[in-house]
Design a protein around this motif. Sequence first.
Motif, mmCIF file in Angstrom:
data_model
loop_
_atom_site.group_PDB
_atom_site.id
_atom_site.type_symbol
_atom_site.label_atom_id
_atom_site.label_comp_id
_atom_site.label_asym_id
_atom_site.label_seq_id
_atom_site.Cartn_x
_atom_site.Cartn_y
_atom_site.Cartn_z
ATOM 1 N N LEU A 152 0.822 -1.209 0.000
ATOM 2 C CA LEU A 152 0.000 0.000 0.000
ATOM 3 C C LEU A 152 0.858 1.262 0.000
ATOM 4 C CD1 LEU A 152 -2.784 -1.025 2.531
ATOM 5 C CD2 LEU A 152 -3.076 -0.550 0.101
ATOM 6 N N ILE A 153 1.925 1.257 0.781
ATOM 7 C CA ILE A 153 2.810 2.430 0.839
ATOM 8 C C ILE A 153 3.501 2.642 -0.498
ATOM 9 C CG2 ILE A 153 4.932 3.331 1.888
ATOM 10 C CD1 ILE A 153 3.949 1.985 4.519
ATOM 11 N N VAL A 154 4.015 1.576 -1.093
ATOM 12 C CA VAL A 154 4.690 1.694 -2.387
ATOM 13 C C VAL A 154 3.727 2.193 -3.461
ATOM 14 C CG1 VAL A 154 5.782 0.345 -4.236
ATOM 15 C CG2 VAL A 154 6.478 0.006 -1.867
ATOM 16 N N LEU A 155 2.522 1.677 -3.477
ATOM 17 C CA LEU A 155 1.529 2.124 -4.454
ATOM 18 C C LEU A 155 1.153 3.588 -4.243
ATOM 19 C CD1 LEU A 155 -0.732 -1.018 -4.553
ATOM 20 C CD2 LEU A 155 0.615 -0.116 -6.440
ATOM 21 N N GLN A 156 1.010 4.002 -3.004
ATOM 22 C CA GLN A 156 0.650 5.390 -2.716
ATOM 23 C C GLN A 156 1.766 6.342 -3.126
ATOM 24 O OE1 GLN A 156 -2.412 6.211 -1.603
ATOM 25 N NE2 GLN A 156 -1.860 8.318 -1.966
ATOM 26 N N VAL A 157 3.007 5.973 -2.864
ATOM 27 C CA VAL A 157 4.143 6.803 -3.288
ATOM 28 C C VAL A 157 4.186 6.891 -4.810
ATOM 29 C CG1 VAL A 157 6.678 6.898 -3.357
ATOM 30 C CG2 VAL A 157 5.507 6.434 -1.206
ATOM 31 N N GLY A 158 3.949 5.790 -5.481
ATOM 32 C CA GLY A 158 3.927 5.804 -6.944
ATOM 33 C C GLY A 158 2.819 6.678 -7.490
ATOM 34 N N TYR A 159 1.653 6.642 -6.871
ATOM 35 C CA TYR A 159 0.542 7.491 -7.309
ATOM 36 C C TYR A 159 0.889 8.959 -7.095
ATOM 37 C CZ TYR A 159 -4.199 9.206 -7.981
ATOM 38 O OH TYR A 159 -5.293 9.875 -8.437
ATOM 39 N N PHE A 160 1.476 9.284 -5.956
ATOM 40 C CA PHE A 160 1.871 10.656 -5.659
ATOM 41 C C PHE A 160 2.889 11.157 -6.679
ATOM 42 C CE2 PHE A 160 4.842 13.592 -3.598
ATOM 43 C CZ PHE A 160 3.973 14.627 -3.298
ATOM 44 N N LEU A 161 3.869 10.338 -7.001
ATOM 45 C CA LEU A 161 4.874 10.739 -7.990
ATOM 46 C C LEU A 161 4.255 10.912 -9.376
ATOM 47 C CD1 LEU A 161 7.920 8.558 -6.892
ATOM 48 C CD2 LEU A 161 7.560 11.009 -6.530
ATOM 49 N N SER A 162 3.281 10.098 -9.708
ATOM 50 C CA SER A 162 2.586 10.250 -10.990
ATOM 51 C C SER A 162 1.828 11.571 -11.059
ATOM 52 C CB SER A 162 1.606 9.101 -11.219
ATOM 53 O OG SER A 162 2.286 7.888 -11.316
ATOM 54 N N VAL A 163 1.174 11.942 -9.971
ATOM 55 C CA VAL A 163 0.449 13.213 -9.932
ATOM 56 C C VAL A 163 1.421 14.377 -10.031
ATOM 57 C CG1 VAL A 163 -0.973 14.704 -8.459
ATOM 58 C CG2 VAL A 163 -1.538 12.291 -8.717
ATOM 59 N N VAL A 164 2.536 14.301 -9.323
ATOM 60 C CA VAL A 164 3.544 15.364 -9.403
ATOM 61 C C VAL A 164 4.065 15.485 -10.830
ATOM 62 C CG1 VAL A 164 5.874 16.021 -8.660
ATOM 63 C CG2 VAL A 164 4.200 15.243 -6.982
ATOM 64 N N ARG A 165 4.295 14.379 -11.483
ATOM 65 C CA ARG A 165 4.771 14.405 -12.864
ATOM 66 C C ARG A 165 3.741 15.042 -13.791
ATOM 67 N NH1 ARG A 165 4.697 9.183 -15.657
ATOM 68 N NH2 ARG A 165 4.041 10.007 -17.628
ATOM 69 N N LEU A 166 2.476 14.714 -13.608
ATOM 70 C CA LEU A 166 1.423 15.316 -14.433
ATOM 71 C C LEU A 166 1.352 16.826 -14.228
ATOM 72 C CD1 LEU A 166 -1.456 12.727 -14.041
ATOM 73 C CD2 LEU A 166 -0.175 13.241 -16.122
ATOM 74 N N ILE A 167 1.467 17.267 -12.988
ATOM 75 C CA ILE A 167 1.440 18.700 -12.704
ATOM 76 C C ILE A 167 2.653 19.382 -13.319
ATOM 77 C CG2 ILE A 167 1.598 20.409 -10.849
ATOM 78 C CD1 ILE A 167 -0.052 18.423 -9.134
ATOM 79 N N TYR A 168 3.817 18.775 -13.184
ATOM 80 C CA TYR A 168 5.038 19.356 -13.739
ATOM 81 C C TYR A 168 4.942 19.473 -15.258
ATOM 82 C CZ TYR A 168 9.949 19.880 -14.978
ATOM 83 O OH TYR A 168 11.132 20.326 -15.499
ATOM 84 N N ARG A 169 4.428 18.449 -15.917
ATOM 85 C CA ARG A 169 4.270 18.500 -17.374
ATOM 86 C C ARG A 169 3.275 19.577 -17.793
ATOM 87 N NH1 ARG A 169 4.039 12.495 -20.011
ATOM 88 N NH2 ARG A 169 6.246 12.015 -19.790
ATOM 89 N N ALA A 170 2.199 19.716 -17.052
ATOM 90 C CA ALA A 170 1.196 20.735 -17.377
ATOM 91 C C ALA A 170 1.781 22.139 -17.219
ATOM 92 C CB ALA A 170 -0.028 20.574 -16.494
ATOM 93 N N GLU A 171 2.596 22.342 -16.201
ATOM 94 C CA GLU A 171 3.230 23.649 -16.001
ATOM 95 C C GLU A 171 4.229 23.950 -17.103
ATOM 96 O OE1 GLU A 171 4.970 24.029 -12.165
ATOM 97 O OE2 GLU A 171 3.047 23.998 -11.126
ATOM 98 N N ARG A 172 4.951 22.956 -17.540
ATOM 99 C CA ARG A 172 5.944 23.173 -18.606
ATOM 100 C C ARG A 172 5.249 23.551 -19.904
ATOM 101 N NH1 ARG A 172 10.444 18.951 -19.475
ATOM 102 N NH2 ARG A 172 11.146 20.623 -20.815
ATOM 103 N N LYS A 173 4.093 22.937 -20.191
ATOM 104 C CA LYS A 173 3.370 23.245 -21.414
ATOM 105 C C LYS A 173 2.789 24.657 -21.393
ATOM 106 C CE LYS A 173 2.105 18.635 -22.934
ATOM 107 N NZ LYS A 173 1.018 17.708 -23.236
ATOM 108 N N THR A 174 2.344 25.118 -20.229
ATOM 109 C CA THR A 174 1.742 26.444 -20.157
ATOM 110 C C THR A 174 2.793 27.549 -20.193
ATOM 111 O OG1 THR A 174 1.720 26.403 -17.731
ATOM 112 C CG2 THR A 174 -0.274 25.642 -18.880
ATOM 113 N N HIS A 175 4.021 27.264 -19.802
ATOM 114 C CA HIS A 175 5.068 28.290 -19.796
ATOM 115 C C HIS A 175 5.802 28.393 -21.113
ATOM 116 C CE1 HIS A 175 4.555 29.374 -15.691
ATOM 117 N NE2 HIS A 175 4.751 28.135 -15.254
ATOM 118 N N ARG A 176 5.513 27.565 -22.067
ATOM 119 C CA ARG A 176 6.198 27.622 -23.361
ATOM 120 C C ARG A 176 5.537 28.557 -24.294
ATOM 121 N NH1 ARG A 176 8.753 21.933 -25.141
ATOM 122 N NH2 ARG A 176 10.021 21.700 -23.326
#
Length: 63
Positions: free
Chosen positions: A39-63
């Motif tokens: 459960l902990i490993v899955l939750q950390v993976g989900y959190f990292l996936s959300v952070v990655r999605l947010i980071y990608r969205a920010e990079r697209k809006t700043h270009r």
Amino acid sequence: MNFPQFLVAMTAASFVVALSTFLATGSIWKALGWAVVALIVLQVGYFLSVVRLIYRAERKTHR
């Protein structure tokens, strides 16, 4: 994957881990421990996936 689907998948995965650990060792405590680790490993993976999605969205809006 949205959050409700993630919860169902996370619950199913932890149940499979707990069941397989219990069948392999015969110990309910080891099965519970491994399920918590899963459960902990899955939750950390989900959190990292959300952070990655947010980071990608920010990079697209700043270009």
